[in-house]
Design a protein around this motif. Structure first.
Motif, short mmCIF file in Angstrom:
data_model
loop_
_atom_site.label_atom_id
_atom_site.label_comp_id
_atom_site.label_asym_id
_atom_site.label_seq_id
_atom_site.Cartn_x
_atom_site.Cartn_y
_atom_site.Cartn_z
N GLY A 244 23.66 -31.99 -97.71
CA GLY A 244 23.25 -32.65 -98.94
C GLY A 244 24.37 -32.83 -99.95
N PHE A 245 25.59 -32.41 -99.62
CA PHE A 245 26.72 -32.59 -100.53
C PHE A 245 27.12 -34.06 -100.49
N ASP A 246 26.80 -34.78 -101.56
CA ASP A 246 27.08 -36.21 -101.66
C ASP A 246 28.26 -36.40 -102.61
N ALA A 247 29.46 -36.48 -102.05
CA ALA A 247 30.68 -36.54 -102.85
C ALA A 247 30.75 -37.83 -103.67
N GLN A 248 30.97 -37.67 -104.98
CA GLN A 248 31.14 -38.80 -105.89
C GLN A 248 32.62 -39.07 -106.13
N ALA A 249 33.44 -38.01 -106.07
CA ALA A 249 34.88 -38.13 -106.26
C ALA A 249 35.59 -37.39 -105.14
N VAL A 250 36.62 -38.02 -104.59
CA VAL A 250 37.36 -37.45 -103.46
C VAL A 250 38.85 -37.60 -103.72
N CYS A 251 39.59 -36.54 -103.47
CA CYS A 251 41.05 -36.60 -103.56
C CYS A 251 41.61 -35.88 -102.34
N ILE A 252 42.39 -36.61 -101.55
CA ILE A 252 42.93 -36.08 -100.30
C ILE A 252 44.41 -35.75 -100.47
N ASP A 253 44.81 -34.61 -99.94
CA ASP A 253 46.22 -34.23 -99.92
C ASP A 253 47.03 -35.32 -99.22
N ARG A 254 48.23 -35.55 -99.69
CA ARG A 254 49.06 -36.63 -99.14
C ARG A 254 49.32 -36.47 -97.65
N ALA A 255 49.38 -35.24 -97.15
CA ALA A 255 49.60 -35.00 -95.72
C ALA A 255 48.30 -34.97 -94.94
N GLY A 256 47.16 -34.98 -95.64
CA GLY A 256 45.86 -34.97 -94.97
C GLY A 256 45.41 -33.59 -94.52
N ILE A 257 46.04 -32.53 -95.04
CA ILE A 257 45.68 -31.17 -94.61
C ILE A 257 44.53 -30.58 -95.41
N GLN B 128 46.97 -33.49 -111.86
CA GLN B 128 46.67 -33.13 -113.25
C GLN B 128 45.22 -33.45 -113.60
N VAL B 129 44.72 -34.55 -113.10
CA VAL B 129 43.33 -34.95 -113.37
C VAL B 129 42.37 -33.89 -112.80
N TRP B 130 42.62 -33.48 -111.55
CA TRP B 130 41.74 -32.50 -110.91
C TRP B 130 41.90 -31.12 -111.55
N ALA B 131 43.11 -30.74 -111.95
CA ALA B 131 43.31 -29.45 -112.61
C ALA B 131 42.53 -29.40 -113.91
N ALA B 132 42.56 -30.49 -114.68
CA ALA B 132 41.82 -30.54 -115.94
C ALA B 132 40.32 -30.49 -115.68
N SER B 133 39.86 -31.18 -114.65
CA SER B 133 38.42 -31.18 -114.37
C SER B 133 37.93 -29.84 -113.84
N LEU B 134 38.80 -29.10 -113.16
CA LEU B 134 38.40 -27.78 -112.66
C LEU B 134 38.24 -26.77 -113.78
N ARG B 135 38.87 -27.01 -114.92
CA ARG B 135 38.72 -26.10 -116.07
C ARG B 135 37.28 -26.07 -116.56
N ARG B 136 36.53 -27.14 -116.29
CA ARG B 136 35.11 -27.18 -116.69
C ARG B 136 34.26 -26.18 -115.92
N LEU B 137 34.78 -25.69 -114.81
CA LEU B 137 33.99 -24.74 -114.00
C LEU B 137 33.88 -23.38 -114.67
N GLY B 138 34.70 -23.10 -115.63
CA GLY B 138 34.64 -21.81 -116.32
C GLY B 138 35.62 -20.82 -115.72
N GLY B 139 35.54 -19.60 -116.24
CA GLY B 139 36.45 -18.54 -115.81
C GLY B 139 35.99 -17.86 -114.54
N ALA B 140 36.44 -16.64 -114.37
CA ALA B 140 36.11 -15.87 -113.17
C ALA B 140 34.60 -15.65 -113.08
#
Length: 147
Positions: free
Chosen positions: A60-73, A133-145
């Protein structure tokens, strides 16, 4: 003298048969390994491939945003419920973990290093280019530990 030459010819034929048998066995094993999907160097080929891997990992994980590593790993995916999934190469397959906090995230130019709560999953460094940078900023919304 002919008898001696005939005896010498038999070991040569046996060696040739042994060589052909060995070569045949190697080809059969190579075919079997390929059929089973062993070895190789799997890469995430496209956003659709990353979405399929995410759906495999979390039903049921329906991805709305996807970012792939340049090497595809590896790849980062976000769904409509703001869940973030990290997919990484694991041997000849892929493994996935949901990211629940930004505590293990480190940005270094175009590289994003992510350590999950699962120590067996390890730390993953993705080359996301301009999207790091975009993904790093968006991950900050997840909160702390996590608690």
């Amino acid at each position: 003298m002919q008898q001696v030459q005939g005896i010498l010819a038999i070991p040569g034929a046996a060696m040739a048969l042994q060589l052909l048998g060995s070569l045949g066995a190697i080809l059969v094993l190579a075919w079997l390994a390929r059929k089973l999907g062993l070895g190789g160097d799997p890469r995430i080929k496209s956003e659709d491939h990353a979405r399929a891997l995410a759906e495999e990992a979390i039903c049921g994980f329906d991805a709305q945003a996807v970012c792939i590593d340049r090497a595809g790993i590896g790849a980062l995916l976000r769904d409509a419920h703001d869940r973030v999934l990290l997919i990484r190469q694991h041997g000849s397959h892929f493994a996935a973990r949901q990211i629940s906090s930004h505590a293990g995230v480190r940005l270094d130019s175009r590289f994003l290093t992510i350590a999950t709560d699962d120590r067996h999953f390890g730390t993953v460094t993705l080359d996301l280019g301009d999207q790091a940078q975009v993904w790093a900023a968006s991950l900050r919304r997840l909160g702390g530990a996590p608690a």
